[in-house]
Design an enzyme around this catalytic site. Structure first.
Site, PDB file in Angstrom:
ATOM      1  N   HIS A  38      33.603  64.761  14.341  1.00  0.00           N
ATOM      2  CA  HIS A  38      32.626  64.692  15.451  1.00  0.00           C
ATOM      3  C   HIS A  38      32.347  66.077  16.050  1.00  0.00           C
ATOM      4  O   HIS A  38      32.512  66.293  17.252  1.00  0.00           O
ATOM      5  CB  HIS A  38      33.137  63.734  16.542  1.00  0.00           C
ATOM      6  CG  HIS A  38      32.028  63.131  17.362  1.00  0.00           C
ATOM      7  ND1 HIS A  38      32.006  61.822  17.753  1.00  0.00           N
ATOM      8  CD2 HIS A  38      30.881  63.654  17.857  1.00  0.00           C
ATOM      9  CE1 HIS A  38      30.915  61.573  18.462  1.00  0.00           C
ATOM     10  NE2 HIS A  38      30.211  62.684  18.540  1.00  0.00           N
TER      11      HIS A  38
ATOM     12  N   ARG B   4      26.788  57.261  15.476  1.00  0.00           N
ATOM     13  CA  ARG B   4      28.066  56.836  16.031  1.00  0.00           C
ATOM     14  C   ARG B   4      28.838  56.079  14.966  1.00  0.00           C
ATOM     15  O   ARG B   4      28.236  55.413  14.106  1.00  0.00           O
ATOM     16  CB  ARG B   4      27.841  55.898  17.217  1.00  0.00           C
ATOM     17  CG  ARG B   4      27.278  56.579  18.431  1.00  0.00           C
ATOM     18  CD  ARG B   4      28.373  57.362  19.174  1.00  0.00           C
ATOM     19  NE  ARG B   4      27.898  57.893  20.438  1.00  0.00           N
ATOM     20  CZ  ARG B   4      27.642  59.184  20.662  1.00  0.00           C
ATOM     21  NH1 ARG B   4      27.810  60.079  19.717  1.00  0.00           N
ATOM     22  NH2 ARG B   4      27.233  59.584  21.845  1.00  0.00           N
TER      23      ARG B   4
HETATM   24  C1  GLV Z   1      27.995  63.498  20.960  1.00  0.00           C
HETATM   25  O1  GLV Z   1      28.154  62.706  20.110  1.00  0.00           O
HETATM   26  C2  GLV Z   1      27.028  63.411  22.005  1.00  0.00           C
HETATM   27  O2  GLV Z   1      26.488  62.314  22.237  1.00  0.00           O
HETATM   28  O3  GLV Z   1      26.756  64.442  22.634  1.00  0.00           O
END
Ligand code: GLV
Length: 307
Positions: A270, A222
């Site tokens: 992401h 994260r």
């Molecule tokens: C993405 O970051 C997830 O947690 O699926």
């Protein structure tokens, strides 16, 4: 009894068909449909709706993703079960992305991308994989799967987790001292940790200083794990040679942020891994069945521990 779906319409269509076929006694509703919040027994979402308190009969909160830190589960009564998404597709995509990142750093891709932009034909020394030590932070499902995918390349691999874990064919470390020991022998560090109060900011200047000179980072945890300024400093000083980042803080990263065009950084928005609707629906339906049968749920989060 109601299942409330709060994610994309594309996924909702797949879930709706599966629920109608497999759990016809449960009413499937999308956020935005008319429904009585007091009937909601199950909720699937990425982030928790503000007014979670309306769902007075909520039994299970499912995350549509692998992580649950974004759900703010502190606001939930203690009896509500929190379940993260466990399905093969997410793990496979994470294996691909991390392999891509490790190989990119191993083969000095950030440097060659810079050279390409400058039309500069210049070869640098090559190190065999057997001499590039990979360290993995987080030895859960994702961490173990990534290690299995990296093994055939021949990298010496070590891993670190909060509590002791032993995995086949790798050296494993745990706890605070274990972390320092792992870092001292890691040339490419992979962060696959869950975000918890203990892991916020773990990728900081102190951690980078414990890595050998020239090390690289693949970060798929994260954004809040990483002190971005410390990373930039470590790259600028030459102590770190490169970073592959799929997560930032905030997301999206502001257009004028230095990480966007730092020559040592490969940055993606992401996308390392994405939940596929069909296997996700199967995982959720299986878990509801397990719950009804009194069996343990797959991906059940220990709320005290935070993952
Ligand atoms: C993405 O970051 C997830 O947690 O699926």
């Amino acid at each position: 009894m109601t299942f409330l779906f709060n994610s994309t319409e594309e996924r909702a269509r797949v879930f709706a068909v599966r629920f109608a076929e497999e759990l016809p006694d449960i009413r499937f509703v999308r956020n935005g449909d008319a429904f009585d919040p007091a009937d909601v027994r199950y909720l699937i979402t990425w982030t928790a709706p503000d007014d979670l308190g309306r769902f007075s009969s909520l039994e299970i909160l499912f995350s549509i993703g692998a992580g649950i830190d974004q759900l703010n589960t502190d606001a939930l009564p203690p009896h509500v079960l929190v379940v993260r998404m466990v399905e093969e597709g997410i793990t496979r995509m994470m294996q691909e992305y991390v392999t891509l990142g490790v190989l990119a750093l191993h083969r000095q891709l950030p440097l060659y991308i810079t050279q390409q932009k400058e039309a500069r034909w210049q070869a640098h020394d090559l190190l065999p994989a057997t001499q590039r030590r990979v360290g993995v932070l987080g030895l859960g499902m994702m961490g173990s799967a990534v290690i299995e995918r990296l093994k055939p390349f021949g990298f010496p691999i070590a891993g670190w987790s909060r509590s002791p874990r032993s995995l086949d064919g790798i050296r494993s470390f745990h706890g605070k001292e274990g972390l320092a020991a792992l870092l001292a022998e890691t040339n490419i560090l992979i962060c696959l940790l869950p975000l918890t109060p203990e892991t916020v900011g773990i990728l900081d200047a102190d951690l980078f200083s414990r890595l050998p000179a020239g090390a690289g980072l693949v970060h798929v945890g994260r954004g809040q794990h990483l002190d971005q300024a410390a990373l930039i400093e470590a790259l600028d000083s030459g102590h770190l040679s490169g970073a592959v980042l799929d997560v930032t803080d905030p997301e999206p990263l502001p257009a004028d942020h230095r990480l966007w065009n730092h020559p040592g950084v490969i940055l993606t928005p992401h996308i390392a891994s994405k939940v596929e609707a069909a296997p996700a629906a199967k995982a959720v339906i299986d878990n509801i069945r397990r719950h009804r049968a009194g069996l343990p749920l797959i991906g059940l989060v220990d709320r005290g521990r935070g993952y």
